[in-house]
Each structure stands twice: as structure tokens, then as C-alpha cells.
Design a protein around this motif. Structure first.
Motif, PDB file in Angstrom:
ATOM      1  N   ALA A  65       0.432  -1.320  -0.534  1.00 26.76           N
ATOM      2  CA  ALA A  65      -0.122   0.100   0.022  1.00 26.76           C
ATOM      3  C   ALA A  65       1.053   0.621  -0.082  1.00 26.76           C
ATOM      4  CB  ALA A  65      -0.723   0.208   1.688  1.00 26.76           C
ATOM      5  N   CYS A  69       0.209   3.491  -3.423  1.00 28.07           N
ATOM      6  CA  CYS A  69      -0.186   5.218  -3.480  1.00 28.07           C
ATOM      7  C   CYS A  69       0.293   6.084  -3.016  1.00 28.07           C
ATOM      8  CB  CYS A  69      -0.780   5.370  -1.283  1.00 28.07           C
ATOM      9  SG  CYS A  69      -2.205   4.109  -1.240  1.00 28.07           S
ATOM     10  N   LYS A  72       1.299   6.413  -7.227  1.00 24.93           N
ATOM     11  CA  LYS A  72      -0.257   7.010  -7.558  1.00 24.93           C
ATOM     12  C   LYS A  72      -0.603   8.422  -7.090  1.00 24.93           C
ATOM     13  CE  LYS A  72      -3.160   2.692  -6.846  1.00 24.93           C
ATOM     14  NZ  LYS A  72      -4.384   2.645  -6.357  1.00 24.93           N
ATOM     15  N   ALA A 120      -4.236  13.283  -3.535  1.00 24.62           N
ATOM     16  CA  ALA A 120      -4.628  12.791  -2.379  1.00 24.62           C
ATOM     17  C   ALA A 120      -5.691  11.030  -2.627  1.00 24.62           C
ATOM     18  CB  ALA A 120      -4.965  13.399  -1.358  1.00 24.62           C
ATOM     19  N   GLY A 121      -7.173  11.863  -3.582  1.00 26.41           N
ATOM     20  CA  GLY A 121      -8.319  10.857  -3.640  1.00 26.41           C
ATOM     21  C   GLY A 121      -7.726  10.358  -4.725  1.00 26.41           C
ATOM     22  N   MET A 123      -5.490   8.729  -4.693  1.00 23.05           N
ATOM     23  CA  MET A 123      -4.618   7.761  -4.610  1.00 23.05           C
ATOM     24  C   MET A 123      -4.849   6.641  -3.204  1.00 23.05           C
ATOM     25  SD  MET A 123      -1.416   9.910  -1.656  1.00 23.05           S
ATOM     26  CE  MET A 123      -2.335   9.320  -0.161  1.00 23.05           C
ATOM     27  N   PHE A 124      -6.531   6.350  -3.730  1.00 17.15           N
ATOM     28  CA  PHE A 124      -6.565   5.664  -3.120  1.00 17.15           C
ATOM     29  C   PHE A 124      -7.875   5.080  -4.471  1.00 17.15           C
ATOM     30  CE2 PHE A 124      -5.901   8.674   0.517  1.00 17.15           C
ATOM     31  CZ  PHE A 124      -4.835   7.774   1.017  1.00 17.15           C
TER      32      PHE A 124
END
Length: 125
Positions: A65, A69, A72, A120-121, A123-124
């Protein structure tokens, strides 16, 4: 200073860049990063054969992760920042009255904040 007897200018050590200048520099840096990223993916594909870049991306994604992340975000931020920066410049081109110092500062802060939040959005996902 010893040769001339005059003090040395502090140059950039005391100068604080305005937010508008920082956002302009960041826009250029993200453009360069996108160029090198696209060239890198192209080179991997050319040198490694068809599907090599996709395989590398799958390897990065399955590395955990934290690595996934971070990767990304490293891809999303330049894309998002450069895209929103282009929209901001399009608005400035069509409405020059928005180029007041206070408006540029507000737009630059909004550009940094929105790019960080959207990246950041992503990223998930």
C-alpha cells in the motif's frame, strides 16, 4: 567580501517568492515531469516489448500500500496540477481583469490545495 570590503548580498537566502511565482514554477516542473514520465513509459515499452510498461505498473501496484499509494500520488499530482493550471491560465487569457495580485494569490492557493486534495483522492482508487 574580503577583497572588496563590501558585504555580500544575501541573494535568495532572504527573498520569499510570492505564491504566484511558486505556482508558475510548479506548473513548469510538473510539465517537465509529465514529459519525462511519458518518455519513460515509451522507452520501457520500446525496450521491453509490448506490455512491459503495464507489467511494471502491476509490479509497483502489488508492492504494498505504501509504495502503490506513493506511486499513484507521484503520477496523479503532476497530471492534476498541470491540468488545473491550464484551466486557470485559460481563465486569465479570457478575463485579464483576474490578473490582480490578490486574485492571482487566491487562485494559486486554490490551485495548490485542490491539486493536493484531488491527487490524494486518486491515491486511493
Amino acid at each position: 567580501m574580503a577583497r572588496t570590503g563590501r558585504p555580500v548580498s544575501p541573494h535568495l537566502t532572504i527573498y520569499s517568492f510570492p505564491v504566484g511565482a511558486l505556482s508558475s514554477i510548479t506548473n513548469r516542473v510538473t510539465g517537465v515531469a509529465l514529459t519525462f514520465g511519458a518518455a519513460g513509459v515509451g522507452a520501457i515499452e520500446l525496450l521491453g516489448g509490448s506490455g512491459a510498461a503495464a507489467g511494471l505498473l502491476q509490479d509497483i501496484g502489488s508492492s504494498g500500500a505504501l509504495v502503490g499509494c506513493t506511486a499513484k500520488f507521484a503520477v496523479a499530482f503532476p497530471c492534476v496540477y498541470h491540468y488545473i493550471g491550464a484551466i486557470r491560465h485559460l481563465a486569465w487569457d479570457n478575463r485579464p481583469e483576474l490578473l490582480e495580485n490578490t486574485d492571482v494569490e487566491k487562485a494559486s492557493i486554490a490551485l495548490f490545495g485542490s491539486s493536493l486534495l484531488i491527487s490524494a483522492g486518486f491515491m486511493f482508487i
